[in-house]
Design a protein around this motif. Sequence first.
Motif, PDB file in Angstrom:
ATOM      1  N   PHE A  14     134.110  19.832 -23.177  1.00 54.94           N
ATOM      2  CA  PHE A  14     133.225  20.977 -23.387  1.00 54.94           C
ATOM      3  C   PHE A  14     131.780  20.607 -23.041  1.00 54.94           C
ATOM      4  O   PHE A  14     131.026  21.407 -22.481  1.00 54.94           O
ATOM      5  CB  PHE A  14     133.338  21.458 -24.832  1.00 54.94           C
ATOM      6  N   GLY A  15     131.400  19.375 -23.375  1.00 57.52           N
ATOM      7  CA  GLY A  15     130.078  18.887 -23.002  1.00 57.52           C
ATOM      8  C   GLY A  15     129.903  18.838 -21.492  1.00 57.52           C
ATOM      9  O   GLY A  15     128.837  19.176 -20.966  1.00 57.52           O
ATOM     10  N   LEU A  16     130.970  18.440 -20.788  1.00 56.38           N
ATOM     11  CA  LEU A  16     130.932  18.435 -19.323  1.00 56.38           C
ATOM     12  C   LEU A  16     130.708  19.845 -18.785  1.00 56.38           C
ATOM     13  O   LEU A  16     129.917  20.042 -17.854  1.00 56.38           O
ATOM     14  CB  LEU A  16     132.233  17.855 -18.773  1.00 56.38           C
ATOM     15  N   LEU A  17     131.389  20.815 -19.376  1.00 54.58           N
ATOM     16  CA  LEU A  17     131.201  22.206 -18.960  1.00 54.58           C
ATOM     17  C   LEU A  17     129.753  22.637 -19.164  1.00 54.58           C
ATOM     18  O   LEU A  17     129.164  23.310 -18.302  1.00 54.58           O
ATOM     19  CB  LEU A  17     132.139  23.122 -19.747  1.00 54.58           C
ATOM     20  N   TRP A  18     129.171  22.255 -20.302  1.00 53.70           N
ATOM     21  CA  TRP A  18     127.756  22.569 -20.537  1.00 53.70           C
ATOM     22  C   TRP A  18     126.885  21.949 -19.449  1.00 53.70           C
ATOM     23  O   TRP A  18     125.983  22.588 -18.915  1.00 53.70           O
ATOM     24  CB  TRP A  18     127.327  22.063 -21.912  1.00 53.70           C
ATOM     25  N   ARG A  60     124.423  23.849 -16.943  1.00 52.59           N
ATOM     26  CA  ARG A  60     123.013  23.442 -16.951  1.00 52.59           C
ATOM     27  C   ARG A  60     122.517  23.164 -15.529  1.00 52.59           C
ATOM     28  O   ARG A  60     121.411  23.533 -15.145  1.00 52.59           O
ATOM     29  CB  ARG A  60     122.900  22.180 -17.814  1.00 52.59           C
ATOM     30  N   LEU A  61     123.368  22.518 -14.751  1.00 56.43           N
ATOM     31  CA  LEU A  61     123.046  22.222 -13.356  1.00 56.43           C
ATOM     32  C   LEU A  61     122.933  23.509 -12.543  1.00 56.43           C
ATOM     33  O   LEU A  61     122.009  23.674 -11.734  1.00 56.43           O
ATOM     34  CB  LEU A  61     124.126  21.304 -12.774  1.00 56.43           C
ATOM     35  N   ILE A  62     123.859  24.424 -12.769  1.00 54.19           N
ATOM     36  CA  ILE A  62     123.840  25.705 -12.050  1.00 54.19           C
ATOM     37  C   ILE A  62     122.572  26.485 -12.366  1.00 54.19           C
ATOM     38  O   ILE A  62     121.903  27.014 -11.468  1.00 54.19           O
ATOM     39  CB  ILE A  62     125.101  26.537 -12.407  1.00 54.19           C
ATOM     40  N   SER A 119     124.796  15.934 -21.668  1.00 52.86           N
ATOM     41  CA  SER A 119     125.687  16.991 -22.149  1.00 52.86           C
ATOM     42  C   SER A 119     127.043  16.427 -22.556  1.00 52.86           C
ATOM     43  O   SER A 119     127.611  16.825 -23.582  1.00 52.86           O
ATOM     44  CB  SER A 119     125.879  18.054 -21.048  1.00 52.86           C
ATOM     45  N   ILE A 120     127.554  15.496 -21.749  1.00 53.72           N
ATOM     46  CA  ILE A 120     128.850  14.873 -22.064  1.00 53.72           C
ATOM     47  C   ILE A 120     128.750  14.050 -23.354  1.00 53.72           C
ATOM     48  O   ILE A 120     129.634  14.132 -24.222  1.00 53.72           O
ATOM     49  CB  ILE A 120     129.313  13.991 -20.888  1.00 53.72           C
TER      50      ILE A 120
END
Length: 206
Positions: free
Chosen positions: A67-71, A75-77, A102-103
């Motif tokens: 889920f942190g990776l998704l954040w 965030r990058l986008i 985030s991860i």
Amino acid sequence: MRTTTLKNLRTRNLAITAIFVAILLIQTFAPNIGYIRILPTLPAITTIPLTIAVYSSLLGYKKGTEFGLLWGITRLIVAYVQPGDLVSLLLFRNVFISLIPSIVAGLVPGVISKLKSKISSPIVYLLAGAFTSLANTFFVILLTTLFYFNNSKALLQALNSQNSNNSLFVILILALGFSGLVEMIFTAIATSVIVLPLKRVLERNI
């Protein structure tokens, strides 16, 4: 019976994940929900660490890390499609600065939540929330210092500290300290308040 229980658990976890992904997307792309901007020259105060802390506390560090990776990806986008300030643009267009904090923020609360058998639950979730926010802020500052150490002019200018004699690390702590402190206090208290009743409800329905 065991197979049915596992199937129900997977279904429940999938439903929880879908809800939290929807919340994360709303926080990311709806104005002033996930990123609250007080001063235009500084990064926003973000409420997203709360979402990360609650999700990881509920489903564990493995799911929390994902889920942190998704954040980090969102965030990058955002840094490319709708940056809210120059500092965020300079920082979060860097893949490492977007993803790694985030991860780690997703990993930390799931790990801390495992201590609930040794420490009272309210304190555990208070710590989980606090360290989620702290991990995010610390790694953003650390990675920014590493990547901008030899090329800090644009970033210092964005922080209105171009003529400062302090190190970039100190300047970042001073610049991001207020928002980081507010985020940490908010995330710590809210995580403890939210997770405890949710845990009880979920455990009754397994």
